[in-house]
Design a protein around this motif. Structure first.
Motif, mmCIF file in Angstrom:
data_model
loop_
_atom_site.group_PDB
_atom_site.id
_atom_site.type_symbol
_atom_site.label_atom_id
_atom_site.label_comp_id
_atom_site.label_asym_id
_atom_site.label_seq_id
_atom_site.Cartn_x
_atom_site.Cartn_y
_atom_site.Cartn_z
ATOM 1 N N LEU A 148 37.647 41.074 10.286
ATOM 2 C CA LEU A 148 36.330 41.366 10.867
ATOM 3 C C LEU A 148 35.795 42.737 10.443
ATOM 4 O O LEU A 148 34.799 43.201 11.000
ATOM 5 C CB LEU A 148 36.406 41.313 12.402
ATOM 6 N N ASP A 150 33.767 45.609 8.979
ATOM 7 C CA ASP A 150 32.347 45.616 8.626
ATOM 8 C C ASP A 150 32.083 46.540 7.445
ATOM 9 O O ASP A 150 31.321 47.511 7.543
ATOM 10 C CB ASP A 150 31.511 46.024 9.840
ATOM 11 N N SER A 155 33.156 42.348 4.695
ATOM 12 C CA SER A 155 32.038 41.868 5.514
ATOM 13 C C SER A 155 31.472 40.552 4.990
ATOM 14 O O SER A 155 30.775 39.841 5.726
ATOM 15 C CB SER A 155 30.944 42.930 5.576
ATOM 16 N N GLU A 156 31.758 40.206 3.720
ATOM 17 C CA GLU A 156 31.302 38.919 3.181
ATOM 18 C C GLU A 156 31.947 37.742 3.907
ATOM 19 O O GLU A 156 31.450 36.614 3.841
ATOM 20 C CB GLU A 156 31.593 38.843 1.689
ATOM 21 N N ALA A 158 31.817 37.176 6.890
ATOM 22 C CA ALA A 158 30.892 36.704 7.924
ATOM 23 C C ALA A 158 30.184 35.428 7.496
ATOM 24 O O ALA A 158 29.812 34.595 8.338
ATOM 25 C CB ALA A 158 29.875 37.795 8.255
ATOM 26 N N ASP A 159 29.990 35.267 6.177
ATOM 27 C CA ASP A 159 29.323 34.070 5.659
ATOM 28 C C ASP A 159 30.305 32.961 5.287
ATOM 29 O O ASP A 159 29.887 31.879 4.910
ATOM 30 C CB ASP A 159 28.503 34.438 4.407
ATOM 31 N N GLU A 163 34.255 30.942 12.534
ATOM 32 C CA GLU A 163 34.412 31.821 13.693
ATOM 33 C C GLU A 163 35.379 32.936 13.343
ATOM 34 O O GLU A 163 36.333 32.738 12.582
ATOM 35 C CB GLU A 163 34.965 31.064 14.920
ATOM 36 N N GLY A 164 35.137 34.115 13.929
ATOM 37 C CA GLY A 164 36.064 35.228 13.816
ATOM 38 C C GLY A 164 36.592 35.585 15.186
ATOM 39 O O GLY A 164 35.810 35.846 16.109
ATOM 40 N N SER A 210 35.298 47.186 13.070
ATOM 41 C CA SER A 210 35.168 45.726 13.008
ATOM 42 C C SER A 210 33.887 45.272 13.684
ATOM 43 O O SER A 210 33.429 45.872 14.660
ATOM 44 C CB SER A 210 36.368 45.050 13.683
ATOM 45 N N ARG A 211 33.318 44.205 13.163
ATOM 46 C CA ARG A 211 32.143 43.628 13.804
ATOM 47 C C ARG A 211 32.579 42.818 15.028
ATOM 48 O O ARG A 211 33.765 42.543 15.208
ATOM 49 C CB ARG A 211 31.364 42.758 12.827
ATOM 50 N N ASP A 214 33.727 36.405 17.742
ATOM 51 C CA ASP A 214 33.192 35.246 18.461
ATOM 52 C C ASP A 214 34.040 34.910 19.684
ATOM 53 O O ASP A 214 33.549 34.321 20.652
ATOM 54 C CB ASP A 214 33.154 34.025 17.534
#
Length: 221
Positions: A148, A150, A155-156, A158-159, A163-164, A210-211, A214
């Motif tokens: 996770l 950022d 960060s790629e 995320a796409d 789910e993270g 980290s972002r 979920d």
């Protein structure tokens, strides 16, 4: 902390059943779930338990792709002057890790995945069951400190991930588990203590960089 899933046996089975349902419904694209957390939080343990629970209901449906399999080799670390920083984000082949997961979204794609051999402290390929994405695979569980994170290229993910998840544990637990693991895999107590110092720096980065996840998970007390 609110909205936290406590990982009792029943909760792990329920998470696995959800993955089975989603995997069976997958058509052209596999389901990929990422588990992040500080070093020593139990990510690989959780991933293995989830896969075992999925396999109990649907053999061959799930595979684990561990971020640690994408460590730079020790020779490459020495060549780059990064040996003392092993475990930090720059000591992974992050772009290769992201690219493999992106390719594996396609249900037609098959590929062997590397593992990290803690006996020799090196990444390698393995012919053991569960070390390849096959035509039967519909669920990929990937785990690692920086799932996770950022910052590019992490960060790629995320796409790429559906789910993270964040596995959140007290710092004292993680350090105790790490110390035991470092000694179990051949390090002296002094060497293990020094390694834990570097692990603590990486843990700080995971916590601060980290972002949002979920889903947040924790082990029972």
């Amino acid at each position: 902390m609110s909205n936290v899933t406590v990982l009792h046996d029943e909760a792990i089975v329920e998470l696995a059943r959800s993955l089975v349902e989603r995997g069976r419904a997958a058509a052209a694209r596999r389901v990929i779930v990422g588990i992040a957390g500080v070093p020593g939080s139990g990510k690989s343990t959780l991933a293995a338990r989830l896969r075992a629970a999925v396999e109990a209901e649907a053999a061959g449906l799930a595979v684990v792709v561990a971020m640690d399999g994408f460590h730079m080799t020790n020779a490459a670390l020495r060549s780059a002057g990064l040996a003392s920083r092993k475990g930090s984000p720059e000591t992974f082949e992050a772009a290769r890790y992201v690219a493999l997961l992106r390719r594996c979204r396609d249900c037609e794609h098959v590929e062997r995945v590397p593992i990290y051999d803690r006996a020799v402290h090196e990444p390698r390929l393995s012919d053991e069951p569960g070390c390849a994405v096959t035509r039967a695979t519909r669920v990929i569980i990937t785990e690692g400190n920086y799932v996770l994170l950022d910052r590019e290229p992490w960060s790629e993910l995320a796409d790429v991930l559906d789910e993270g998840w964040l596995l959140d544990v007290p710092a004292a637990w993680a350090r105790a588990w790490l110390l035991e693991r470092h000694m179990r895999t051949g390090r002296s107590r002094a060497e293990a203590e020094r390694k834990c110092e570097g692990d603590a720096l990486n843990a700080g980065l995971v916590r601060s960089g980290s972002r949002a996840a979920d889903r947040v998970l924790c082990w029972p007390t």
